[in-house]
Design a protein around this motif. Structure first.
Motif, PDB file in Angstrom:
ATOM      1  N   PHE A  20      54.933  54.252  38.200  1.00  0.00           N
ATOM      2  CA  PHE A  20      53.863  55.044  37.585  1.00  0.00           C
ATOM      3  C   PHE A  20      52.683  54.199  37.095  1.00  0.00           C
ATOM      4  CE2 PHE A  20      57.763  57.441  37.313  1.00  0.00           C
ATOM      5  CZ  PHE A  20      57.370  58.635  37.884  1.00  0.00           C
ATOM      6  N   ILE A  21      52.681  52.910  37.418  1.00  0.00           N
ATOM      7  CA  ILE A  21      51.624  52.020  36.917  1.00  0.00           C
ATOM      8  C   ILE A  21      50.234  52.539  37.285  1.00  0.00           C
ATOM      9  CG2 ILE A  21      50.577  49.731  37.229  1.00  0.00           C
ATOM     10  CD1 ILE A  21      53.440  48.611  37.401  1.00  0.00           C
ATOM     11  N   GLU A  22      50.082  52.927  38.529  1.00  0.00           N
ATOM     12  CA  GLU A  22      48.754  53.347  38.994  1.00  0.00           C
ATOM     13  C   GLU A  22      48.278  54.616  38.278  1.00  0.00           C
ATOM     14  OE1 GLU A  22      48.580  53.900  43.196  1.00  0.00           O
ATOM     15  OE2 GLU A  22      46.486  53.275  43.275  1.00  0.00           O
ATOM     16  N   VAL A  23      49.199  55.541  38.071  1.00  0.00           N
ATOM     17  CA  VAL A  23      48.860  56.796  37.375  1.00  0.00           C
ATOM     18  C   VAL A  23      48.382  56.479  35.961  1.00  0.00           C
ATOM     19  CG1 VAL A  23      49.801  58.977  36.503  1.00  0.00           C
ATOM     20  CG2 VAL A  23      50.568  58.091  38.703  1.00  0.00           C
ATOM     21  N   VAL A  24      49.137  55.613  35.276  1.00  0.00           N
ATOM     22  CA  VAL A  24      48.782  55.257  33.901  1.00  0.00           C
ATOM     23  C   VAL A  24      47.442  54.517  33.868  1.00  0.00           C
ATOM     24  CG1 VAL A  24      49.490  53.899  31.887  1.00  0.00           C
ATOM     25  CG2 VAL A  24      51.188  55.235  33.137  1.00  0.00           C
ATOM     26  N   GLN A  25      47.242  53.593  34.810  1.00  0.00           N
ATOM     27  CA  GLN A  25      45.975  52.842  34.837  1.00  0.00           C
ATOM     28  C   GLN A  25      44.783  53.778  35.030  1.00  0.00           C
ATOM     29  OE1 GLN A  25      46.588  49.846  37.864  1.00  0.00           O
ATOM     30  NE2 GLN A  25      47.013  48.281  36.328  1.00  0.00           N
ATOM     31  N   ASN A  26      44.927  54.735  35.938  1.00  0.00           N
ATOM     32  CA  ASN A  26      43.831  55.687  36.168  1.00  0.00           C
ATOM     33  C   ASN A  26      43.546  56.522  34.922  1.00  0.00           C
ATOM     34  OD1 ASN A  26      43.509  54.802  38.779  1.00  0.00           O
ATOM     35  ND2 ASN A  26      44.788  56.392  39.675  1.00  0.00           N
ATOM     36  N   TYR A  27      44.617  56.944  34.270  1.00  0.00           N
ATOM     37  CA  TYR A  27      44.497  57.751  33.046  1.00  0.00           C
ATOM     38  C   TYR A  27      43.783  56.941  31.942  1.00  0.00           C
ATOM     39  CZ  TYR A  27      46.286  60.430  29.003  1.00  0.00           C
ATOM     40  OH  TYR A  27      46.412  61.148  27.845  1.00  0.00           O
ATOM     41  N   VAL A  28      44.229  55.700  31.764  1.00  0.00           N
ATOM     42  CA  VAL A  28      43.617  54.832  30.738  1.00  0.00           C
ATOM     43  C   VAL A  28      42.142  54.600  31.067  1.00  0.00           C
ATOM     44  CG1 VAL A  28      43.647  52.514  29.716  1.00  0.00           C
ATOM     45  CG2 VAL A  28      45.800  53.694  30.189  1.00  0.00           C
ATOM     46  N   GLY A  29      41.864  54.336  32.330  1.00  0.00           N
ATOM     47  CA  GLY A  29      40.477  54.077  32.745  1.00  0.00           C
ATOM     48  C   GLY A  29      39.565  55.244  32.424  1.00  0.00           C
ATOM     49  N   LYS A  30      40.021  56.448  32.698  1.00  0.00           N
ATOM     50  CA  LYS A  30      39.186  57.631  32.442  1.00  0.00           C
ATOM     51  C   LYS A  30      38.969  57.856  30.949  1.00  0.00           C
ATOM     52  CE  LYS A  30      39.784  59.961  36.762  1.00  0.00           C
ATOM     53  NZ  LYS A  30      40.538  60.868  37.589  1.00  0.00           N
ATOM     54  N   ILE A  31      40.010  57.670  30.160  1.00  0.00           N
ATOM     55  CA  ILE A  31      39.870  57.864  28.710  1.00  0.00           C
ATOM     56  C   ILE A  31      38.900  56.841  28.125  1.00  0.00           C
ATOM     57  CG2 ILE A  31      41.082  57.615  26.499  1.00  0.00           C
ATOM     58  CD1 ILE A  31      43.469  58.977  27.801  1.00  0.00           C
ATOM     59  N   ILE A  32      39.097  55.580  28.480  1.00  0.00           N
ATOM     60  CA  ILE A  32      38.251  54.528  27.898  1.00  0.00           C
ATOM     61  C   ILE A  32      36.798  54.713  28.321  1.00  0.00           C
ATOM     62  CG2 ILE A  32      37.819  52.029  27.807  1.00  0.00           C
ATOM     63  CD1 ILE A  32      40.353  52.974  26.249  1.00  0.00           C
ATOM     64  N   LYS A  33      36.577  55.017  29.575  1.00  0.00           N
ATOM     65  CA  LYS A  33      35.204  55.152  30.084  1.00  0.00           C
ATOM     66  C   LYS A  33      34.499  56.389  29.520  1.00  0.00           C
ATOM     67  CE  LYS A  33      32.735  54.312  34.363  1.00  0.00           C
ATOM     68  NZ  LYS A  33      32.164  53.061  33.882  1.00  0.00           N
ATOM     69  N   ASN A  34      35.221  57.483  29.381  1.00  0.00           N
ATOM     70  CA  ASN A  34      34.580  58.749  29.017  1.00  0.00           C
ATOM     71  C   ASN A  34      34.566  59.064  27.527  1.00  0.00           C
ATOM     72  OD1 ASN A  34      33.991  59.397  31.706  1.00  0.00           O
ATOM     73  ND2 ASN A  34      36.049  60.173  32.025  1.00  0.00           N
ATOM     74  N   TYR A  35      35.491  58.477  26.759  1.00  0.00           N
ATOM     75  CA  TYR A  35      35.631  58.932  25.373  1.00  0.00           C
ATOM     76  C   TYR A  35      35.547  57.824  24.329  1.00  0.00           C
ATOM     77  CZ  TYR A  35      37.247  63.102  27.762  1.00  0.00           C
ATOM     78  OH  TYR A  35      37.330  64.192  28.586  1.00  0.00           O
TER      79      TYR A  35
END
Lengths: 155, 117
Positions: A20-35
């Motif tokens: 699940f590394i890739e799923v988590v990385q994508n999720y973290v990336g979106k949160i950090i970039k957008n919020y």
């Protein structure tokens, strides 16, 4: 972190597996970039690394395979707080105090003479890029690792 | 599921070009590292360029392996240099002190020159 008016909280739970590394990385990336105030690519990638290292630690020391690892983000204009909780069901059981001692010990070592495969994640990567790193034992078992990054320290 | 591809190419003067593409992380690094260990063991004095231009991510354990490969190659009188790493890869190598240990070059051409000088 005291809850502020403008605070947003996100959380995700996933099975303790590298799958699940890739799923988590994508999720973290979106949160950090957008919020968060850390929108620059450099910081997005740093946060992805920090969460990855925290999760790897949770999988290694905390949760047995496919048991739950939980990540919580508490975000406001000034601060990003990330909490990673494991279930305490893993083989290499460890208490928060022992983990902190291990990380502090590693941090004192000379980077240039470090010959181990492991041991650079929390003591070096997470400690260098985050402002606070705290370890706590969960009442139900397992460890809660909490990191904080202040927007004022992003450069 | 993340993936990483490692391709090995022979260059002039017995230099091995090792090209990484994808991401090195907890899900694949133990398995993929065997290829590099095998290459080091089968070479008397390894001369290696790691082309990192296609590497998107590496975690701390991957850096641990990189350090171990460097030590093994140095013990055999060889050399590893890094080439064309992306900004985020240089950032993480820097924070764990690897940029103080390993030579690194912005381009592959510059890395090749380092072996020919």
């Amino acid at each position: 972190m005291a809850k502020k008016k403008d605070q947003i909280t996100f959380s995700i739970s996933f099975p303790a597996s590298g799958y699940f590394i890739e799923v988590v990385q994508n999720y973290v990336g979106k949160i950090i970039k957008n919020y968060t105030p850390f929108k620059e690519d450099r910081w997005v990638k740093r946060f992805q690394s920090v969460v990855d290292e925290l999760c790897n630690n949770a999988v290694e020391h905390g949760s047995s395979k496919n048991d739950e690892v939980k990540i919580i983000f508490n975000i406001n204009n000034e601060t990003v707080e990330i909490i990673v909780e494991d279930s305490g069901t893993g083989k290499k059981k460890i208490k928060a105090k022992e983990l902190k001692k291990m990380v502090d010990q590693r941090h004192k070592e000379d980077l240039r003479t470090n010959t181990t495969i492991r041991g650079r994640g929390l003591p070096w990567i997470v400690s260098a890029w985050m402002d606070k790193l705290h370890f706590g034992d969960r009442a139900k078992g397992g460890i809660r690792v909490r990191v904080i990054k202040y927007a004022k320290n992003k450069n | 599921m993340t993936t990483v591809n490692i391709a090995i190419e022979d260059l002039e003067n017995d230099i091995k070009l090792v090209k990484f593409e994808g991401q090195l992380d907890e899900s694949n690094v133990d398995e993929k590292s065997k290829l590099i260990y095998s290459l080091i063991e089968s070479t008397d004095k390894p001369q290696m360029i790691f082309d990192l231009s296609g590497l998107e991510y590496m975690n701390s354990k991957s850096i641990g392996y990189l350090n171990d490969w460097y030590l093994k190659v140095s013990d055999k009188g060889g050399k590893i240099v890094l080439a064309a790493a992306k900004e985020n890869i240089m950032d993480i190598l820097d924070v764990v002190g690897m940029t103080q240990i390993l030579e690194q070059f912005p381009t592959l051409e510059q890395a090749k020159k380092a072996f020919n000088e």
